[in-house]
Write an enzyme that holds these catalytic residues in place. Structure first.
Site, PDB file in Angstrom:
ATOM      1  N   ALA A   1      65.214  39.535  19.861  1.00  0.00           N
ATOM      2  CA  ALA A   1      64.532  39.376  21.153  1.00  0.00           C
ATOM      3  C   ALA A   1      63.549  38.218  21.052  1.00  0.00           C
ATOM      4  O   ALA A   1      63.304  37.696  19.961  1.00  0.00           O
ATOM      5  CB  ALA A   1      63.784  40.662  21.512  1.00  0.00           C
ATOM      6  N   LYS A   2      63.019  37.795  22.142  1.00  0.00           N
ATOM      7  CA  LYS A   2      61.924  36.806  22.134  1.00  0.00           C
ATOM      8  C   LYS A   2      61.169  36.945  23.437  1.00  0.00           C
ATOM      9  O   LYS A   2      61.732  37.361  24.452  1.00  0.00           O
ATOM     10  CB  LYS A   2      62.498  35.386  22.026  1.00  0.00           C
ATOM     11  CG  LYS A   2      61.506  34.381  21.491  1.00  0.00           C
ATOM     12  CD  LYS A   2      61.393  34.498  19.987  1.00  0.00           C
ATOM     13  CE  LYS A   2      60.416  33.526  19.388  1.00  0.00           C
ATOM     14  NZ  LYS A   2      60.498  33.543  17.916  1.00  0.00           N
ATOM     15  N   GLY A   3      59.885  36.577  23.416  1.00  0.00           N
ATOM     16  CA  GLY A   3      59.078  36.588  24.631  1.00  0.00           C
ATOM     17  C   GLY A   3      58.329  35.290  24.748  1.00  0.00           C
ATOM     18  O   GLY A   3      58.150  34.565  23.765  1.00  0.00           O
TER      19      GLY A   3
END
Ligand code: NAD
Length: 439
Positions: A124-126
């Site tokens: 994931a990444k934000g």
């Protein structure tokens, strides 16, 4: 500032027919790499189609009350590429260049990175599109808390666990953990990693990425039969990753002949005094090399550093530093990618043709996420390890992963980058096959 969009965006269901992003962006490169690997592996077309799209994407409009009383609205993202192998894992980036395609690409790279080192996570990444230098500490705190509240429906210790990335740090992680804890009426420290140690952070996390880079470098040198004491190393970027890698490799016996940061580089063909440089950086208000004036260190430019006379080059600053215009001039025989994406596809081809060995980012800089995994394990068990145990387990996983990628690449007669990606995609595909398609 930013778009005013918000809400859960279901990814398009049209499989491979998704519109292609513009050529130059990182997501496009990630998809090209996946397509190449899928073809070589003979990947099931359905599994390939699943991996070509993030599982879930959330875009949020984050209103923040600024110190001057005005309201500004920032655009934030959280993208979960794959949860096939476990809860999603990935950093949170605060930067003006943050956009949905960049976050998608970085999320997919996390999927491959966790798979290649065999830890039970997806990717994931934000990110929040903002200029953190322009924000006060209080504004950053309010931005972080509101962003956290807005992505809370999709994060959690068994769902998706954020960590620091560019311009976020243990303090930002502490605000995220506190916000979730306040809203859930219970302590939820295992929702983030890279926290301050008094809040359940792991010992050894700060140096973990650089330590992993050093461990991989030593393993490669061992395989090539080169003694550490006879090895000259150049390191681009003297931040968290670069300075830790340089310091640990120097302790192992290597000569660090060149280092650089955003203010330029230092060079000594007989080896720099790393302890003195670290003292200077610790005293400098912005942690920079600028102003280091020892007579035994010659000033060089960043371009000179990349092409300097050294056996090992460690790019540990930014993406796209090794390009078609400088790859032919690189003198190092080995490149260990501390940064994410420091080598363009064109440079990769040139360096491969010249026989330069490149240990790719998804393997070389995985030490950070490995110790994040240890932090999560410690938090879930409420049982904390001493630093030796953290470092010992980190070494075990990095060495094992290096051996696996090396053996796989040799067997398939492909460069280490391709071998690492093939191994990673194959592992994710195996997990998807074993789960089957719900319902
Ligand atoms: P950092 O901000 O601590 O350090 C970056 C360094 O690069 C600084 O010294 C900066 O001055 C230098 N730099 C910036 N522009 C430069 C230029 N043009 N030429 C030379 N030096 C330049 O960041 P970091 O955490 O060390 O991350 C570095 C890279 O490693 C990034 O690509 C990051 O995504 C990647 N990475 C970091 C971690 C981690 O745990 N910190 C984990 C995996 C990957």
């Amino acid at each position: 500032m930013g778009q005013q969009t918000s809400g859960l965006h279901a990814p398009s269901s049209s499989g491979m027919a998704t519109a292609e992003p513009p050529k130059a962006d990182l997501w496009h490169t990630v998809l090209q790499q996946l397509d190449d690997v899928a073809q070589r592996l003979g990947l099931n077309p359905g599994i390939h189609a699943i991996l070509r799209q993030p599982e879930r994407e959330l875009t949020v409009a984050v209103p923040v009350l600024m110190d001057d009383g005005q309201i500004e609205v920032f655009t934030g993202y959280r993208v979960q590429h794959s949860s096939a192998r476990g809860p999603c894992k990935g950093g949170l980036r605060y930067h003006l260049d943050v956009n949905l395609n960049e976050v998608r690409a970085l999320a997919a790279l996390m999927t491959w990175k966790c798979a290649v080192v065999g830890i039970p996570y997806g990717g994931a990444k934000g990110g929040v599109c903002c200029d953190p230098v322009r924000l006060s500490e209080n504004e950053l705190c309010r931005l972080t808390r509101r962003y956290t509240a807005m992505i809370m429906p999709i994060i959690g210790p068994k769902r998706d666990i954020p960590a620091p990335d560019v311009n976020t740090n243990p303090q930002v992680m502490a605000w995220i953990a506190d916000t979730v804890s306040m809203l859930e009426f219970q302590t939820v420290i295992d929702i983030v990693t890279g926290k301050p140690v008094p809040l359940g952070g792991s010992l050894g996390r700060r140096e973990a990425t650089g330590r992993g880079v050093a461990i991989i470098t030593a393993e490669l040198l061992r395989r090539k039969g080169r003694a550490l004491a006879e090895t000259k190393v150049a390191v681009q970027g003297y931040g968290n990753v670069g300075s830790s890698a340089a310091t640990i490799l120097n302790e192992m016996g290597c000569k660090i002949v060149a280092v650089s940061d955003v203010t330029g580089g230092l060079y000594n063909p007989h080896g720099l005094n790393i302890a003195a440089i670290n003292e200077h950086v610790a005293r400098h208000p912005r942690g920079w090399l600028e102003g280091y004036n020892a007579p035994d260190a010659e000033r060089i430019t960043n371009d000179e550093l990349l092409t300097i006379d050294a056996h090992v080059l460690i790019p540990a600053a930014l993406e796209h530093q090794l390009r078609a215009d400088n790859a032919a001039r690189v003198q190092a025989e080995m490149i260990i990618e501390g940064a994410n994406g420091p080598t363009t596809r064109e440079a990769d081809e040139i360096l491969n043709e010249r026989g330069v060995i490149i240990v790719p980012d998804i393997l070389a800089n995985a030490g950070g996420v490995v110790v994040s995994y240890f932090e999560w394990v410690q938090d879930l068990q409420c049982f904390f390890w001493d630093e030796d145990e953290v470092n010992r387990n980190l070494k075990r996983i990095m060495v094992r992963s290096f051996d696996e990628v090396w053996a796989f690449s040799e067997a398939r007669k492909v460069p280490l980058r391709l071998g690492a990606y093939m191994l990673a995609v194959d592992r994710v595909a195996e997990a998807l096959q074993a789960r089957g398609i719900f319902p």
